[in-house]
Design a protein around this motif. Structure first.
Motif, PDB file in Angstrom:
ATOM      1  N   ARG A 115      -9.610  -0.032   6.964  1.00 45.63           N
ATOM      2  CA  ARG A 115     -10.812  -0.607   6.342  1.00 45.63           C
ATOM      3  C   ARG A 115     -10.610  -2.081   6.011  1.00 45.63           C
ATOM      4  O   ARG A 115     -11.530  -2.740   5.527  1.00 45.63           O
ATOM      5  CB  ARG A 115     -11.162   0.143   5.053  1.00 45.63           C
ATOM      6  CG  ARG A 115     -11.203   1.661   5.164  1.00 45.63           C
ATOM      7  CD  ARG A 115     -12.250   2.119   6.160  1.00 45.63           C
ATOM      8  NE  ARG A 115     -13.608   1.878   5.694  1.00 45.63           N
ATOM      9  CZ  ARG A 115     -14.708   2.076   6.442  1.00 45.63           C
ATOM     10  NH1 ARG A 115     -14.563   2.482   7.704  1.00 45.63           N
ATOM     11  NH2 ARG A 115     -15.904   1.845   5.958  1.00 45.63           N
ATOM     12  N   LEU A 116      -9.410  -2.604   6.281  1.00 44.72           N
ATOM     13  CA  LEU A 116      -9.021  -3.932   5.834  1.00 44.72           C
ATOM     14  C   LEU A 116      -9.051  -4.938   6.979  1.00 44.72           C
ATOM     15  O   LEU A 116      -8.600  -4.653   8.083  1.00 44.72           O
ATOM     16  CB  LEU A 116      -7.602  -3.850   5.247  1.00 44.72           C
ATOM     17  CG  LEU A 116      -6.946  -5.091   4.674  1.00 44.72           C
ATOM     18  CD1 LEU A 116      -7.732  -5.632   3.490  1.00 44.72           C
ATOM     19  CD2 LEU A 116      -5.515  -4.744   4.244  1.00 44.72           C
ATOM     20  N   LEU A 118      -8.552  -3.057  -1.734  1.00 48.10           N
ATOM     21  CA  LEU A 118      -8.640  -1.761  -1.077  1.00 48.10           C
ATOM     22  C   LEU A 118      -8.576  -0.623  -2.088  1.00 48.10           C
ATOM     23  O   LEU A 118      -9.278   0.394  -1.945  1.00 48.10           O
ATOM     24  CB  LEU A 118      -7.525  -1.634  -0.044  1.00 48.10           C
ATOM     25  CG  LEU A 118      -7.621  -0.476   0.945  1.00 48.10           C
ATOM     26  CD1 LEU A 118      -8.950  -0.516   1.705  1.00 48.10           C
ATOM     27  CD2 LEU A 118      -6.449  -0.515   1.923  1.00 48.10           C
ATOM     28  N   TRP A 160       0.838  -1.203   0.000  1.00 45.86           N
ATOM     29  CA  TRP A 160       0.000   0.000   0.000  1.00 45.86           C
ATOM     30  C   TRP A 160       0.878   1.260   0.000  1.00 45.86           C
ATOM     31  O   TRP A 160       0.576   2.242  -0.686  1.00 45.86           O
ATOM     32  CB  TRP A 160      -0.923  -0.025   1.207  1.00 45.86           C
ATOM     33  CG  TRP A 160      -2.081   0.929   1.178  1.00 45.86           C
ATOM     34  CD1 TRP A 160      -2.347   1.913   2.081  1.00 45.86           C
ATOM     35  CD2 TRP A 160      -3.153   0.966   0.219  1.00 45.86           C
ATOM     36  NE1 TRP A 160      -3.514   2.570   1.754  1.00 45.86           N
ATOM     37  CE2 TRP A 160      -4.033   2.016   0.610  1.00 45.86           C
ATOM     38  CE3 TRP A 160      -3.451   0.240  -0.921  1.00 45.86           C
ATOM     39  CZ2 TRP A 160      -5.190   2.339  -0.107  1.00 45.86           C
ATOM     40  CZ3 TRP A 160      -4.604   0.554  -1.645  1.00 45.86           C
ATOM     41  CH2 TRP A 160      -5.447   1.591  -1.238  1.00 45.86           C
ATOM     42  N   ARG A 163     -15.695  -1.289   3.346  1.00 44.30           N
ATOM     43  CA  ARG A 163     -14.800  -2.187   4.052  1.00 44.30           C
ATOM     44  C   ARG A 163     -14.362  -3.341   3.148  1.00 44.30           C
ATOM     45  O   ARG A 163     -15.101  -3.762   2.251  1.00 44.30           O
ATOM     46  CB  ARG A 163     -15.463  -2.735   5.321  1.00 44.30           C
ATOM     47  CG  ARG A 163     -15.680  -1.650   6.375  1.00 44.30           C
ATOM     48  CD  ARG A 163     -16.057  -2.235   7.726  1.00 44.30           C
ATOM     49  NE  ARG A 163     -16.132  -1.191   8.742  1.00 44.30           N
ATOM     50  CZ  ARG A 163     -15.096  -0.713   9.408  1.00 44.30           C
ATOM     51  NH1 ARG A 163     -13.888  -1.204   9.166  1.00 44.30           N
ATOM     52  NH2 ARG A 163     -15.240   0.231  10.307  1.00 44.30           N
ATOM     53  N   VAL A 164     -13.161  -3.831   3.416  1.00 43.14           N
ATOM     54  CA  VAL A 164     -12.584  -4.925   2.636  1.00 43.14           C
ATOM     55  C   VAL A 164     -12.236  -6.059   3.581  1.00 43.14           C
ATOM     56  O   VAL A 164     -11.587  -5.839   4.603  1.00 43.14           O
ATOM     57  CB  VAL A 164     -11.307  -4.461   1.903  1.00 43.14           C
ATOM     58  CG1 VAL A 164     -10.568  -5.655   1.297  1.00 43.14           C
ATOM     59  CG2 VAL A 164     -11.647  -3.440   0.834  1.00 43.14           C
ATOM     60  N   TYR A 201     -14.966  -6.247  -1.972  1.00 43.92           N
ATOM     61  CA  TYR A 201     -15.174  -5.215  -0.964  1.00 43.92           C
ATOM     62  C   TYR A 201     -16.662  -5.184  -0.672  1.00 43.92           C
ATOM     63  O   TYR A 201     -17.477  -5.766  -1.413  1.00 43.92           O
ATOM     64  CB  TYR A 201     -14.684  -3.843  -1.456  1.00 43.92           C
ATOM     65  CG  TYR A 201     -15.299  -3.417  -2.764  1.00 43.92           C
ATOM     66  CD1 TYR A 201     -16.514  -2.722  -2.804  1.00 43.92           C
ATOM     67  CD2 TYR A 201     -14.686  -3.713  -3.983  1.00 43.92           C
ATOM     68  CE1 TYR A 201     -17.094  -2.347  -4.003  1.00 43.92           C
ATOM     69  CE2 TYR A 201     -15.256  -3.346  -5.183  1.00 43.92           C
ATOM     70  CZ  TYR A 201     -16.461  -2.666  -5.188  1.00 43.92           C
ATOM     71  OH  TYR A 201     -17.040  -2.308  -6.376  1.00 43.92           O
ATOM     72  N   GLU A 252     -11.351   2.180  -2.614  1.00 41.87           N
ATOM     73  CA  GLU A 252     -11.022   3.607  -2.632  1.00 41.87           C
ATOM     74  C   GLU A 252     -11.591   4.286  -3.875  1.00 41.87           C
ATOM     75  O   GLU A 252     -12.145   5.395  -3.803  1.00 41.87           O
ATOM     76  CB  GLU A 252      -9.508   3.793  -2.590  1.00 41.87           C
ATOM     77  CG  GLU A 252      -9.075   5.257  -2.630  1.00 41.87           C
ATOM     78  CD  GLU A 252      -7.602   5.425  -2.916  1.00 41.87           C
ATOM     79  OE1 GLU A 252      -7.055   6.484  -2.550  1.00 41.87           O
ATOM     80  OE2 GLU A 252      -6.993   4.516  -3.518  1.00 41.87           O
ATOM     81  N   LEU A 262      -5.893   1.597   5.483  1.00 35.96           N
ATOM     82  CA  LEU A 262      -5.655   0.215   5.890  1.00 35.96           C
ATOM     83  C   LEU A 262      -6.565  -0.207   7.036  1.00 35.96           C
ATOM     84  O   LEU A 262      -6.774  -1.404   7.269  1.00 35.96           O
ATOM     85  CB  LEU A 262      -4.189   0.029   6.289  1.00 35.96           C
ATOM     86  CG  LEU A 262      -3.176   0.064   5.129  1.00 35.96           C
ATOM     87  CD1 LEU A 262      -1.765   0.197   5.681  1.00 35.96           C
ATOM     88  CD2 LEU A 262      -3.292  -1.179   4.264  1.00 35.96           C
TER      89      LEU A 262
END
Length: 459
Positions: free
Chosen positions: A25-26, A54, A13, A70-71, A435, A58, A23
């Protein structure tokens, strides 16, 4: 972000120049135990898919103005996808991913690996070794065992074939090409000009409305463009009519895409290509550096004709160094960089449990395109994304933390599905990139390679 699960994704990333706060969200889940190896292959696979997912999330946010979805990355899905080329079936029938002459051979002083899946590569290999065109494995073995591994490598490459002497990681690191690879980042993203941004409306899928010219061949490039198709892009793969391609390989990597042939050396084919380019948003190439230059397909030339493009390029050995113009495949990069020695035994070299350099680079390439599109949405500019299998190999060997040996009941069958196709009943892996609210399967099955019209979808 203290979990070792996040280490590889954090590295990738950062290489993508992305906001580290995303990150958060992962997350990860699913049964583990897939892709067992001495090297952290599952960590490479998990990280590559994570940053691709991700980056897709985004871009959804960028194009809709909503929060980044969210992922959740599922290990079982990831491992199955990295084996997709080996798991695909048509009416229950499998195919061999390697031809009989694509294998390891014992040379006079070590080992060498050849790649002869395509007829023209097989013919060049046999000609370089001085054996008849209809020769089998025994004749090739005799020809190779009389030579040193480096002699085979140099002789076959001089004839336009593919053979690589097995090297240890230390030997590769001391070579000129290996030294240059070690000095490169995992990937590069460059802004070529100040072309105005192309505003695109809010859409359900991050790549909806985008047109992608796919000038790639097995395996990394088609994995990347297959992923862009999953995310809504209109992907048209273009091959030269004189270069053979495996329908079996296309059954796996042709998901969601259309495929045509154009001779760029012919006036009509070139005109049709230029018309397609005039409406393209992304161009992805997977040929060795310089191979397409004579058609005016350098990044600078493309930016001049179509300002505001995202140009993505991948190669085996990198766009630099003495090996930059060499042909290469995942299996050969493993042999050159010491991976085969690390995964082998005292008796013979080994191999990764999947074509992990190809698949990993493919998802990283797709992530690079998605990130370039997100940046482009804000500030415009023609963007160039570059990756190489050797750079992914260096990441695997030197930068990723060892994976856990836990096995939670991994089963590829849970991430396979079937669909009808022009070839028959097709069994294939489900996409690992996902996602919250995103697609769970491709919109269309692959067709017969090279038979679609050279037009954009809906045209």
């Amino acid at each position: 972000m203290t979990s070792p699960f996040f280490a590889g994704a954090s590295q990738a990333w950062a290489a993508l120049g992305a906001d580290p706060s995303l990150l958060d969200r992962l997350s990860y889940g699913g049964p583990s135990g897939g892709l067992p190896a001495r090297l952290p292959v599952i960590e490479l696979a998990r990280a590559a898919v994570a940053v691709c997912s991700l980056a897709a999330a985004e871009l959804v946010s960028v194009r809709t103005g909503r929060p980044v979805p969210r992922v959740r990355v599922d290990d079982e899905s990831v491992a199955t996808a990295f084996l997709s080329d080996r798991l695909v079936r048509v009416d229950g029938h499998a195919w061999s991913t390697f031809a009989p002459l694509s294998r390891f051979w014992r040379a006079a002083d070590g080992w060498v690996r050849t790649h002869a899946n395509y007829p023209h590569h097989r013919a060049r290999l046999l000609a370089a070794l001085g054996v008849p065109g209809d020769a089998g494995a025994e004749a090739v073995a005799r020809a190779i065992e009389e030579r040193t591994a480096l002699e085979v490598e140099e002789t076959v490459y001089a004839a336009g074939g593919l053979a690589v002497a097995a090297r240890g990681p230390e030997e590769w690191a001391k070579s000129k090409q290996g030294t240059m690879v070690a000095g490169q980042p995992l990937l590069t993203m460059t802004r070529l000009d100040d072309a105005p941004k192309r505003m695109r409306g809010a859409v359900a899928l991050p790549c909806a409305g985008l047109r992608v010219l796919d000038l790639t061949r097995v395996l990394a490039g088609p994995v990347a463009t297959r992923t862009l198709a999953l995310l809504g892009a209109d992907v048209l793969r273009i091959d030269a009519p004189q270069l053979p391609e495996s329908q079996e390989a296309h059954n796996d990597t042709g998901m969601g895409k259309r495929s045509t042939t154009l001779d760029l050396g012919d006036a009509t084919g070139r005109r049709m290509f230029e018309e397609l380019l005039d409406e393209a948003h992304v161009v992805v190439t997977g040929y060795r550096p310089g191979a397409l230059d004579r058609f005016g397909l350098t990044p600078e030339a493309l930016a001049g004709r179509r300002p505001g493009l995202v140009i993505a390029q991948l190669s085996a050995w990198g766009h630099y160094g003495p090996w930059r113009e060499r042909r290469g495949f995942d299996s050969l990069v493993q042999v050159a960089t010491g991976i085969a020695e690390l995964e082998g035994s005292a008796d013979s070299p080994g191999a990764l449990p999947a074509q992990a350099l190809d698949h990993g680079t493919g998802y990283l390439l797709a992530a690079g395109v998605l990130r370039a599109l997100a940046e482009q949405h804000h500030t415009g500019g023609t963007r160039l994304v570059r990756l190489a299998l050797t750079q992914t190999a260096h990441w695997l060997v030197h930068d990723l933390a060892p994976a856990s040996d836990e096995d939670d009941g991994f089963d590829t069958g849970r991430r396979l599905t079937e669909t009808d196709s022009p070839m028959g009943r097709l069994r294939h892996a489900l996409p690992p990139v996902s996602y919250e609210g995103g697609p769970v399967n491709w919109a269309r099955s692959p067709g017969l390679w090279g038979t679609d019209a050279a037009v954009w979808g809906g045209a």
